[in-house]
Design a protein around this motif. Sequence first.
Motif, PDB file in Angstrom:
ATOM      1  N   PRO A  15       0.803  -1.289  -0.061  1.00 13.35           N
ATOM      2  CA  PRO A  15      -0.105   0.038   0.010  1.00 13.35           C
ATOM      3  C   PRO A  15       0.928   1.294  -0.191  1.00 13.35           C
ATOM      4  N   ARG A  16       0.199   2.364  -0.783  1.00 11.67           N
ATOM      5  CA  ARG A  16       0.885   3.578  -0.915  1.00 11.67           C
ATOM      6  C   ARG A  16       0.529   4.725   0.176  1.00 11.67           C
ATOM      7  N   GLY A  17       1.249   5.610   0.808  1.00 19.03           N
ATOM      8  CA  GLY A  17       0.777   6.670   1.366  1.00 19.03           C
ATOM      9  C   GLY A  17       1.286   7.880   0.678  1.00 19.03           C
ATOM     10  N   PHE A  18       0.978   9.029   1.216  1.00 15.84           N
ATOM     11  CA  PHE A  18       1.032  10.266   0.368  1.00 15.84           C
ATOM     12  C   PHE A  18       1.640  11.332   1.410  1.00 15.84           C
ATOM     13  N   GLY A  24       7.656  18.684  -3.348  1.00 14.36           N
ATOM     14  CA  GLY A  24       6.627  18.046  -4.257  1.00 14.36           C
ATOM     15  C   GLY A  24       5.927  16.799  -3.744  1.00 14.36           C
ATOM     16  N   PRO A  25       5.045  16.449  -4.134  1.00 15.43           N
ATOM     17  CA  PRO A  25       4.387  15.232  -3.742  1.00 15.43           C
ATOM     18  C   PRO A  25       5.293  13.838  -3.942  1.00 15.43           C
ATOM     19  N   HIS A  26       5.193  13.046  -2.770  1.00 11.52           N
ATOM     20  CA  HIS A  26       5.693  11.554  -3.040  1.00 11.52           C
ATOM     21  C   HIS A  26       4.919  10.482  -2.302  1.00 11.52           C
ATOM     22  N   GLY A  30       5.750   1.101   3.356  1.00 16.34           N
ATOM     23  CA  GLY A  30       6.439   0.492   4.609  1.00 16.34           C
ATOM     24  C   GLY A  30       5.527   0.827   5.788  1.00 16.34           C
ATOM     25  N   PHE A  31       4.562   1.600   5.475  1.00 10.80           N
ATOM     26  CA  PHE A  31       3.925   1.911   6.782  1.00 10.80           C
ATOM     27  C   PHE A  31       2.788   0.812   6.834  1.00 10.80           C
TER      28      PHE A  31
END
Length: 89
Positions: A15-18, A24-26, A30-31
Motif C-alpha cells: 500500500p502507498r501513502g502520500f 513536491g508530492p511523493h 512501508g507503513f
Amino acid sequence: MAEAELRSEGEVLFPRGFVTPKVGPHQTYGFMPGKIYGEEASLVMRDSLLKTDEPNIEYITALSSDHKRLFIVLLNDVNQPLKSTLFWM
C-alpha cells in the motif's frame, strides 16, 4: 515498488501513502504490510542486509508476517539476462 507491482502483474503489492514535502508530492511505502504472491509481508529496508555484484540489479526485501521467511524480489534494469551473486551482509 511500482515497477515490481507492474512486472509481477500485481502479485508484489504494497500500500502507498502520500506525503507533501517541500519539493513536491511523493508516495511512501512501508507503513503497512503488503502482499507477495498472496502472502502478507512487511518491507525491510536496510542497506546492510544484502549486496549484489551486478549494478543493474535492484532488490526489494520483505519479511513474512510470521517472521519465518525473507522475500527477495530482484529487478533487472537492462533488457538482457544477467547473472549475479547475492552477498549477505
